[in-house]
Write an enzyme that holds these catalytic residues in place. Structure first.
Site, PDB file in Angstrom:
ATOM      1  CG  HIS A  69      -2.357   7.365  -6.426  1.00 42.81           C
ATOM      2  ND1 HIS A  69      -1.549   6.970  -7.467  1.00 42.81           N
ATOM      3  CD2 HIS A  69      -3.393   6.498  -6.420  1.00 42.81           C
ATOM      4  CE1 HIS A  69      -2.065   5.908  -8.059  1.00 42.81           C
ATOM      5  NE2 HIS A  69      -3.183   5.611  -7.447  1.00 42.81           N
ATOM      6  CG  ASP A 186      -4.184   3.347 -10.900  1.00 43.61           C
ATOM      7  OD1 ASP A 186      -4.353   4.114  -9.933  1.00 43.61           O
ATOM      8  OD2 ASP A 186      -3.677   2.215 -10.790  1.00 43.61           O
ATOM      9  CD  GLU A 220      -2.487   3.578  -4.656  1.00 46.33           C
ATOM     10  OE1 GLU A 220      -3.333   2.712  -4.349  1.00 46.33           O
ATOM     11  OE2 GLU A 220      -1.835   3.521  -5.731  1.00 46.33           O
ATOM     12  CD  GLU A 221       0.090   2.814  -8.843  1.00 48.58           C
ATOM     13  OE1 GLU A 221       0.080   1.621  -8.487  1.00 48.58           O
ATOM     14  OE2 GLU A 221      -0.794   3.297  -9.563  1.00 48.58           O
ATOM     15  CG  ASP A 241      -6.830   4.716  -6.800  1.00 46.38           C
ATOM     16  OD1 ASP A 241      -6.639   4.750  -8.024  1.00 46.38           O
ATOM     17  OD2 ASP A 241      -5.937   4.449  -5.981  1.00 46.38           O
ATOM     18  CG  HIS A 321      -1.375  -1.351 -12.604  1.00 48.06           C
ATOM     19  ND1 HIS A 321      -0.736  -1.888 -11.510  1.00 48.06           N
ATOM     20  CD2 HIS A 321      -1.982  -0.227 -12.152  1.00 48.06           C
ATOM     21  CE1 HIS A 321      -0.963  -1.121 -10.446  1.00 48.06           C
ATOM     22  NE2 HIS A 321      -1.723  -0.113 -10.821  1.00 48.06           N
TER      23      HIS A 321
END
Length: 349
Positions: A69, A186, A220-221, A241, A321
């Site tokens: 993603h 990510d 995706e997030e 991922d 994150h």
């Protein structure tokens, strides 16, 4: 795949520098499209903005699909405060303390870019005795704009409105020791890896045993990136991922991580065993892990009702994150496992 490593790293650096919070990913998708066009790879754009590329294989009855993603964490302008600061609403799951002091940019609806810094409303320790002890909440965090503004009307005059997208400075750095430090590893690291794999397949005219699709998803997030645009003949669905690192995990910044289970439940057991077998046969540095607070495009596809065999692998990434980091060897191990899988002639079902 060693020859493709510099391309993958360079591609990640370029891609990470393109703001693409979930909901505003067109520029990043366009970058991917331009790269695919260099190698004459056919692709189509989905109505919701994702990109689906296809490489033909010897067997066209059963298909494989890989996803990564391009969307990232970010924010939206929630409120223009009376003092000229901005209140934010999160896009994706992150903690405010991970963005405190971060440079950011606001994209207005006209396309104007205005920069700022994310701070607490009580940032000065010379004024607020409890500054360091305050819980970082939606109410406390704000954006200090790099403009001469002191009230809401002056901010609105810049073109800033509620709903404008806010992206975080990635601070991309590649060290001489091979570490890659950046926000949005990510999952832009995996997008770069898939592009490197596709580049190698096309340039070396590698024949694939099964027709294979590459879905570059863009939501995706926020939970539904890879839940659609799955071609009808798809049997195996592999999400590429990030691998989660932390206390109790075996994954590190140098390996390819193979996920056994995340918050959605176990991944397909036979598929996972096949990935482990391929990693061992090719002498790769790999680890199998459980990601306790995680969901992928593959799990989203299952929730949407697709009858597929699903798996999840990816480069090990520290501090997910937040201020993320991985190593070039993790890129390489992941790319080699992807390539070994794409050339394998065994289909799970």
């Amino acid at each position: 795949m060693v020859a493709a490593l510099p391309y993958m790293i360079d591609t990640f650096v370029k891609l990470a520098s393109i703001p693409s919070p979930s909901g505003n990913t067109a520029k990043a998708i366009s970058f991917v499209a331009e790269e695919l066009s260099k190698w004459n790879v056919s692709f189509q754009l989905a109505n919701k903005g994702a990109l689906l590329a296809t490489l033909p294989g010897t067997n066209n009855d059963k298909h494989r699909l890989l996803t990564a993603h391009v969307d990232t964490l970010g924010a939206m302008v929630k409120e223009i405060k009376s003092n000229g600061r901005l209140k934010l609403a999160k896009i994706g799951g992150f903690n405010w303390n991970a963005t405190e002091g971060e440079y950011c940019q606001i994209e207005t609806s006209s396309g104007r870019i205005i920069t700022g810094t994310i701070l607490t409303s009580k940032a000065s320790v010379h004024v607020y005795a409890q500054s360091g002890k305050e819980e970082r909440t939606d109410e406390l965090m704000e954006v200090r704009l790099d403009e001469k503004v002191t009230n809401a009307e002056e901010v609105k005059a810049l073109g800033i409105c509620v709903g404008d997208f806010v992206s975080f400075d990635p601070h991309v750095t590649v060290t001489e020791t091979g570490f890659i430090k950046s926000r949005h590893l990510d999952d832009k690291a995996s997008v770069a890896i898939l592009l490197g794999v596709i580049k190698t397949i096309q340039e070396e005219a590698i024949e694939l045993p099964f027709t294979t699709h590459f879905l570059i998803s863009n939501n995706e997030e926020i939970g539904y990136g890879g839940n659609s645009n799955v071609p009808e003949n798809t049997v195996e669905y592999l999400a590429v991922d990030m691998g989660a690192i932390g206390t109790g995990q075996t994954t590190d910044e140098y390996c390819v991580s193979i996920c056994a289970k995340d918050s959605s439940g176990p991944y397909h057991y036979e598929f996972r065993k096949q990935l482990v077998k391929l990693a061992e046969e090719n002498g790769l540095n790999y680890q199998v892990d459980i990601y306790p607070f995680y969901g992928s495009d593959a799990s989203a596809a299952l929730r949407a009702g697709h009858d597929i065999v699903h798996g999840l692998i990816g480069p090990g990434i520290d501090a997910s994150h937040s201020h993320e980091r991985t190593h070039t060897s993790s890129f390489e191990n992941t790319a080699q496992l992807v390539m070994a899988y794409l050339q394998s002639k065994e289909m799970i079902v």
